[in-house]
Design a protein around this motif. Structure first.
Motif, PDB file in Angstrom:
ATOM      1  N   ILE A  55      -3.301  -0.747   1.327  1.00 12.38           N
ATOM      2  CA  ILE A  55      -3.396  -0.205   2.690  1.00 12.38           C
ATOM      3  C   ILE A  55      -2.872  -1.228   3.692  1.00 12.38           C
ATOM      4  CG2 ILE A  55      -5.002   0.522   4.507  1.00 12.38           C
ATOM      5  CD1 ILE A  55      -6.806   1.563   2.169  1.00 12.38           C
ATOM      6  N   ALA A  56      -3.294  -2.477   3.547  1.00  8.70           N
ATOM      7  CA  ALA A  56      -2.836  -3.527   4.468  1.00  8.70           C
ATOM      8  C   ALA A  56      -1.333  -3.729   4.358  1.00  8.70           C
ATOM      9  CB  ALA A  56      -3.579  -4.833   4.186  1.00  8.70           C
ATOM     10  N   GLU A  57      -0.801  -3.794   3.128  1.00 10.92           N
ATOM     11  CA  GLU A  57       0.633  -4.027   2.939  1.00 10.92           C
ATOM     12  C   GLU A  57       1.477  -2.878   3.490  1.00 10.92           C
ATOM     13  OE1 GLU A  57       1.443  -4.688  -1.214  1.00 10.92           O
ATOM     14  OE2 GLU A  57       0.431  -6.634  -1.220  1.00 10.92           O
ATOM     15  N   GLU A  58       1.069  -1.628   3.233  1.00  6.28           N
ATOM     16  CA  GLU A  58       1.919  -0.491   3.572  1.00  6.28           C
ATOM     17  C   GLU A  58       1.691   0.056   4.978  1.00  6.28           C
ATOM     18  OE1 GLU A  58       1.485   2.275   0.305  1.00  6.28           O
ATOM     19  OE2 GLU A  58       2.682   0.979  -1.007  1.00  6.28           O
ATOM     20  N   ASP A 110       7.943  -5.414  -3.669  1.00  2.00           N
ATOM     21  CA  ASP A 110       8.970  -4.368  -3.711  1.00  2.00           C
ATOM     22  C   ASP A 110       9.215  -3.713  -2.354  1.00  2.00           C
ATOM     23  OD1 ASP A 110       9.264  -4.827  -6.409  1.00  2.00           O
ATOM     24  OD2 ASP A 110       8.003  -3.132  -7.028  1.00  2.00           O
ATOM     25  N   ASP A 111       8.183  -3.649  -1.512  1.00  2.00           N
ATOM     26  CA  ASP A 111       8.306  -2.995  -0.211  1.00  2.00           C
ATOM     27  C   ASP A 111       8.748  -3.936   0.910  1.00  2.00           C
ATOM     28  OD1 ASP A 111       7.461  -0.642  -1.393  1.00  2.00           O
ATOM     29  OD2 ASP A 111       5.394  -0.821  -0.715  1.00  2.00           O
ATOM     30  N   ALA A 112       8.918  -5.224   0.618  1.00  2.00           N
ATOM     31  CA  ALA A 112       9.289  -6.209   1.644  1.00  2.00           C
ATOM     32  C   ALA A 112      10.525  -5.746   2.402  1.00  2.00           C
ATOM     33  CB  ALA A 112       9.525  -7.574   1.020  1.00  2.00           C
ATOM     34  N   GLY A 113      10.423  -5.796   3.717  1.00  2.00           N
ATOM     35  CA  GLY A 113      11.535  -5.421   4.577  1.00  2.00           C
ATOM     36  C   GLY A 113      11.562  -3.951   4.966  1.00  2.00           C
ATOM     37  N   LEU A 114      10.752  -3.119   4.318  1.00  2.00           N
ATOM     38  CA  LEU A 114      10.724  -1.705   4.664  1.00  2.00           C
ATOM     39  C   LEU A 114       9.903  -1.484   5.927  1.00  2.00           C
ATOM     40  CD1 LEU A 114      10.136  -0.054   1.154  1.00  2.00           C
ATOM     41  CD2 LEU A 114      12.286  -0.250   2.429  1.00  2.00           C
ATOM     42  N   ALA A 115      10.206  -0.388   6.604  1.00  2.00           N
ATOM     43  CA  ALA A 115       9.448  -0.003   7.794  1.00  2.00           C
ATOM     44  C   ALA A 115       8.839   1.373   7.542  1.00  2.00           C
ATOM     45  CB  ALA A 115      10.356   0.030   9.016  1.00  2.00           C
TER      46      ALA A 115
END
Length: 188
Positions: A55-58, A110-115
């Protein structure tokens, strides 16, 4: 047989007059669909730790609290066919959480840089979620979940004899049950 990949999916509810579910969309990737926060359980991590981390990451939300596990499901990944074991967890967010916001993922995962565009959907939702996340167990067919309301511990278990032939349980049922449990007793 390959060991199933351990995963968690977060059903974060914001209680207002009508309960609302936290969802997000990938900015610039509409094909990814609307989703709830979810991801893998890392080595040495428990399911509650994992779901709060996801939850925190996404979404960047740090104020969600776990209520209970609502189901465990074994099924293959829709693209790779690899086995997965997903734990679906009901969480609460404070009623004063923002209605919508953008979150940019930091770090090296894997989600690094996504918005992500985060928001709350009223329940029951008429909008389908990606990967069958709205189907109460993600059978992959819209509205055809595999969970039932047969209690097992603190959640439900799909595929048990008590569940066969029964109507699928949906997250909104768990939310209603939790709301009823929190309601003050009425005196006559």
């Amino acid at each position: 047989m390959a060991k199933p990949r351990a995963r968690v999916a977060a059903y974060v509810i914001r209680h207002r007059p009508d309960p609302e579910l936290l969802v997000f969309d990938h900015i610039g990737m509409p094909e990814a669909g609307t989703q709830v926060p979810a991801g893998g359980i890392e080595s040495g991590e428990g399911p509650e730790e994992a779901v709060l981390r996801e939850i925190a990451e996404e979404t960047g939300l740090l104020t969600a609290t776990a209520v209970r596990q609502i189901a465990v499901e074994n099924r293959a990944h829709p693209d790779t066919g690899q086995p997965r074991r997903a734990r679906f967890v009901h969480l609460q967010a404070p009623a004063d959480t923002a209605d919508e916001w953008e979150h940019h993922v930091l770090g090296e995962g894997d989600d690094a840089g996504l918005a992500f565009a985060c928001r709350y959907l009223p329940l029951p939702s008429k909008q389908p979620l990606a990967d069958g996340q709205d189907a109460g167990g993600g059978s992959g067919r819209k509205g055809q979940g595999r969970w039932c309301a047969a209690p097992r511990g603190r959640g439900w278990r799909p595929g048990t004899p008590a569940c066969r032939g029964r109507r699928p349980a949906r997250l909104v049922w768990a939310v209603r049950a939790d709301r009823a449990a929190r309601a003050p007793a009425r005196s006559s």
